[in-house]
Scaffold this active site. Structure first.
Site, short mmCIF file in Angstrom:
data_model
loop_
_atom_site.label_atom_id
_atom_site.label_comp_id
_atom_site.label_asym_id
_atom_site.label_seq_id
_atom_site.Cartn_x
_atom_site.Cartn_y
_atom_site.Cartn_z
N GLU A 160 3.00 25.17 14.11
CA GLU A 160 2.06 24.15 14.56
C GLU A 160 2.76 23.20 15.53
OE1 GLU A 160 0.34 22.34 11.12
OE2 GLU A 160 -0.78 24.11 10.55
N HIS A 178 -6.65 13.48 14.56
CA HIS A 178 -6.53 14.93 14.76
C HIS A 178 -7.25 15.27 16.06
CE1 HIS A 178 -6.59 19.22 14.20
NE2 HIS A 178 -5.78 19.08 13.17
N ARG A 218 0.61 15.82 17.90
CA ARG A 218 -0.80 15.44 17.82
C ARG A 218 -1.14 14.17 18.58
NH1 ARG A 218 -2.16 16.60 11.42
NH2 ARG A 218 -2.15 18.86 11.55
N ARG A 220 3.20 11.62 12.31
CA ARG A 220 3.47 12.67 11.33
C ARG A 220 3.60 14.03 12.01
NH1 ARG A 220 -0.02 16.29 7.98
NH2 ARG A 220 -1.70 15.60 9.33
#
Length: 554
Positions: free
Chosen positions: A113, A241, A287, A383
């Site tokens: 990811e 997100h 992100r 994060r």
């Protein structure tokens, strides 16, 4: 009604269930959850859990990736500890019965990811969270000394400072004695007393108008702990997100980052790609970068969304790898194997929270915190994808070893608990103004989305702070006038959490990680990065009088 157990656990996601399961080996447990036992953010975690399991990966690489994503605010000792201890605890989950997806050769099927340099994400198809939740619930139900209280919502912590005027809330002399919890079905408030309390209530995505979070994510743990004097850190870092399904009935259904990890491409309405302009990793950028890029492109074009395209991948592989995402999108009329999916950013993860050490211990003795509600220093300013489940697993495990030291109680503490009054509703009446709750709820979420979202300015933040202060006054008046309900408590909690986010954002005079302020577009490199600390030490004493029985929500 007073309910006494050795340990009180609030929350039934991975963090709460792990702690309850392990601490039950040493004492009795009351597990409180404000919805059904299986309703938590863990349940909806699609992507997976990051852990070093492959021969070509290493602890050092995972640490470097985490530090890079955290933009200089991670605590390095915490990062190394959690990354290093994680693999063994993941294997414990497997031994409990968790079924992670495997390759034909029976190795773990690891995905990659955004922000990760290696394939290290374990998953159970695209329903990893549910598989972990199922496994832990089955284990918890097998323990006879764990009593589960569903549809119970924490109202406020009970601390030594509540009943001893010589103790300052949140000081070294303060300690948690228990908490009040509302039975949502009966309206009664019970007094839960224990030798230790763990808050694992999850995040606060419902503070924002658009979120990938479940309805339970109303910032309860942060607000409850803050009112008790616990230190709260870095609330300005709220992760959005980048890719939630854009559809009026989808409630911001999350399209996992793993879709981009498998080769998904972000495109504009005209089909052009754009992420290569913002980061060398393109669609696999962290992100915060991806969310800001999408936000900027949408504002520039005026379009309502961008598009995530996997039509160039083999359709059967997409259906096999993402069965739940494929099925859900199909139910809304989108076949992701044949057409790009419309996506928008949505509030996703609270990287700040109640400050804890590596044992999940807060500054209030006997009060532990684990999971998204806490700030351990793992995530820093942003994060790294799929590190959240790992953090909850490790911190809850470590908290058990600290909490079991609390089993030896003194007669003085027993006397303290005897002095705790049960909940007294006083002169409160049933509300005839419920519109106040729904109106203020909507207003808070809209002002947070418009003024304290992905991109901020000082002007917007000051405007938001003025308005949230006025709303808190209205909410306080309402709270003290009428019988409490779940809706009342959630409104109070999202208002306090919203104010903490705003105050953290106002204090940070730079852009770093998830906090991007157009008035300070660059990081402040003149000094080492600092954490934004907030603490309230004004809590009132408890007494039999209702007007002094509740913690001042302001």
């Amino acid at each position: 009604m007073k309910i006494t157990r050795d340990f009180i656990v609030v929350g039934s996601g991975l963090a709460g269930l792990t702690f309850a399961l392990k601490i039950s080996e040493f004492g009795s447990v009351a597990l409180i959850t404000k919805d059904a036992l299986d309703e938590s953010a863990t349940k909806y975690a699609q992507g997976g859990i990051a852990s070093v399991m492959a021969a070509d990966d290493s602890i050092d690489l995972h640490v470097v990736d985490t530090l890079e994503a955290g933009r200089g605010l991670c605590r390095k000792d915490v990062v190394r500890c959690i990354v290093q201890e994680g693999p063994a605890l993941v294997r414990e989950l497997v031994n409990l019965g968790a079924r992670f997806t495997r390759t034909p050769e029976d190795a773990y099927h690891l995905t990659r990811e955004g922000g990760h340099s290696k394939h290290r994400i374990l998953h159970a198809d695209d329903m990893t969270g549910w598989e972990i939740e199922r496994t832990l619930i089955d284990a918890v139900k097998s323990r006879k000394n764990i009593d589960v209280y569903t549809y119970h919502m924490a109202v406020d912590l009970i601390t030594r400072a509540n009943i001893d005027a010589s103790v300052t809330p949140g000081s070294a002399q303060d300690e948690a004695l228990g908490l009040y919890a509302l039975n949502e079905h009966t309206g009664e408030v019970s007094t839960f007393l224990g030798k230790g309390v763990l808050l694992a209530t999850g995040g606060a995505g419902k503070v924002y108008l658009y979120t990938s979070n479940p309805d339970t994510a109303t910032g309860d743990g942060v607000a409850v702990a803050y009112r008790a004097g616990a230190k709260v850190a870095n609330m300005e870092f709220f992760q959005f997100h980048p890719t939630c399904l854009f559809h009026p009935q989808a409630k911001s259904f999350l399209i996992s980052e793993a879709v981009r990890g498998e080769g998904g491409i972000l495109r504009l309405k005209n089909g052009e790609t754009f992420m290569e302009k913002y980061h060398p990793l393109g669609c696999l950028a962290p992100r915060d970068v991806v969310a800001r890029a999408i936000d900027y492109e949408m504002k520039k074009s005026g379009d309502d969304c961008v598009y995530l395209d996997v039509t160039h991948l083999e359709g059967y592989r997409t259906r096999e790898r993402f069965p739940n995402i494929y099925k859900t999108c199909k139910s809304f009329g989108f076949d992701m194997t044949r057409e790009p999916l419309p996506v928008v950013p949505a509030a996703h993860y609270m990287c700040g929270g109640v400050m804890v050490d590596l044992n999940g211990q807060t500054n209030i003795h006997r009060l532990f915190v684990s999971g998204e509600v806490g700030y351990s220093g793992l995530h820093g300013a942003n994060r790294l994808a799929s590190n959240s489940l790992l953090e909850g697993l490790v911190l809850s495990h470590r908290a058990v070893f600290k909490a079991r030291e609390l089993l030896e109680e003194s007669p003085e503490r027993d006397a303290l608990q005897e002095a705790i009054p049960e909940w007294d509703p006083g002169d409160a009446v049933e509300s005839d103004e419920s519109v106040v709750v729904s109106h203020n709820w909507d207003e808070i979420r809209r002002l947070m989305w418009n003024y304290v979202g992905i991109v901020r300015t000082d002007k917007r933040l000051h405007r938001a702070h003025r308005r949230i202060s006025m709303l808190l006054e209205e909410i306080q008046e309402y709270y003290w006038s009428f019988n409490i309900t779940k809706d009342t408590l959630e409104l109070r909690n999202i208002a306090i959490t919203a104010r903490l986010i705003i105050e953290g954002a106002l204090r940070r005079k730079e852009s770093r990680g998830l906090h991007y302020n157009l008035d300070y577009p660059e990081p402040d490199e003149t000094r080492p990065p600092e954490e934004t600390l907030l603490q309230d030490t004004t809590q009132r004493l408890l007494s039999q009088s209702r007007t002094r029985n509740r913690v001042n929500p302001s």
